[in-house]
Design an enzyme around this catalytic site. Structure first.
Site, PDB file in Angstrom:
ATOM      1  CG  HIS A 130      -1.752   1.144   1.150  1.00 26.41           C
ATOM      2  ND1 HIS A 130      -3.257   0.780   0.923  1.00 26.41           N
ATOM      3  CD2 HIS A 130      -0.989   2.259   1.354  1.00 26.41           C
ATOM      4  CE1 HIS A 130      -3.224   2.233   0.862  1.00 26.41           C
ATOM      5  NE2 HIS A 130      -2.631   3.104   1.238  1.00 26.41           N
ATOM      6  CD  GLU A 131       1.559   3.818   3.674  1.00 23.89           C
ATOM      7  OE1 GLU A 131       1.882   4.920   2.824  1.00 23.89           O
ATOM      8  OE2 GLU A 131       0.204   3.637   4.271  1.00 23.89           O
ATOM      9  CB  CYS A 165      -8.248  -3.290  -8.598  1.00 23.05           C
ATOM     10  SG  CYS A 165      -7.838  -1.428  -8.845  1.00 23.05           S
ATOM     11  CB  CYS A 168      -3.997   0.482  -8.853  1.00 15.02           C
ATOM     12  SG  CYS A 168      -5.861   1.093  -7.431  1.00 15.02           S
TER      13      CYS A 168
END
Length: 175
Positions: A130-131, A165, A168
């Site tokens: 995520h980061e 996804c 992204c």
């Protein structure tokens, strides 16, 4: 694109292995693990009894050898007025940070039958991906299964997936 993991404080080998594996799997990047670093000067806030996340990003940017650099720490982090953060990154930046402090709760609330160690490893993997996604320019995603979905609680971290996804993936050129 090379990514360098910068352990800050006492970060275990299983944590750095989980982080490395997730980054290779999702972004297909070359990953190195830097030498362990001391807590940045001035990071500790005595009034909050927590550490400022931005100081860890600056450390990762300063000592990291990759195009993207992510600090990992077992310390409790905050950012501005938020009570805590699991991690922090600047969009399109080179540095980011993940804290394992609040990812270490013993259960995923019955979502799976995984061991405590596996639940913790899953959370680390998701937060690292995520980061680093933010450093690639990805914002929070509305798809609740996408790893880029905003997850302010461990329950929400547990619910989301580890993968990007399709939208992204396309934004970072992985399709």
């Amino acid at each position: 694109m090379p990514v360098d993991i910068v352990p800050v404080g006492n970060v275990s080998a299983p944590v750095t292995r989980a982080a490395s594996s997730a980054l290779r799997s999702i972004y297909g990047c070359e990953v190195t693990v830097n030498d362990s670093q001391s807590v940045p000067d001035g990071a500790y806030d005595t009034g909050r009894n927590q550490y400022c996340a931005e100081n860890f990003i600056q450390l990762a940017e300063r000592v990291g050898r990759g195009e993207k650099n992510i600090a990992i720490t077992p310390l409790d982090l905050f950012y501005r007025r938020r009570n805590y953060v699991f991690g922090l990154a600047y969009l399109d930046g080179s540095g980011s940070v993940v804290s394992t402090y609040r990812l270490q709760t013993s259960s995923d609330g019955g979502l799976s039958r995984k061991s405590e160690a596996d639940v913790f490893s899953d959370r680390v993997r998701k937060e690292i991906v995520h980061e680093v996604g933010h450093t690639y320019g990805l914002e929070h995603c509305e798809d609740d299964r996408c790893v880029m979905n905003f997850s302010p609680t461990v329950r929400e971290v547990d619910v989301k997936g580890e993968a990007l996804c399709g939208d992204c993936r396309g934004l970072v050129g992985l399709d």
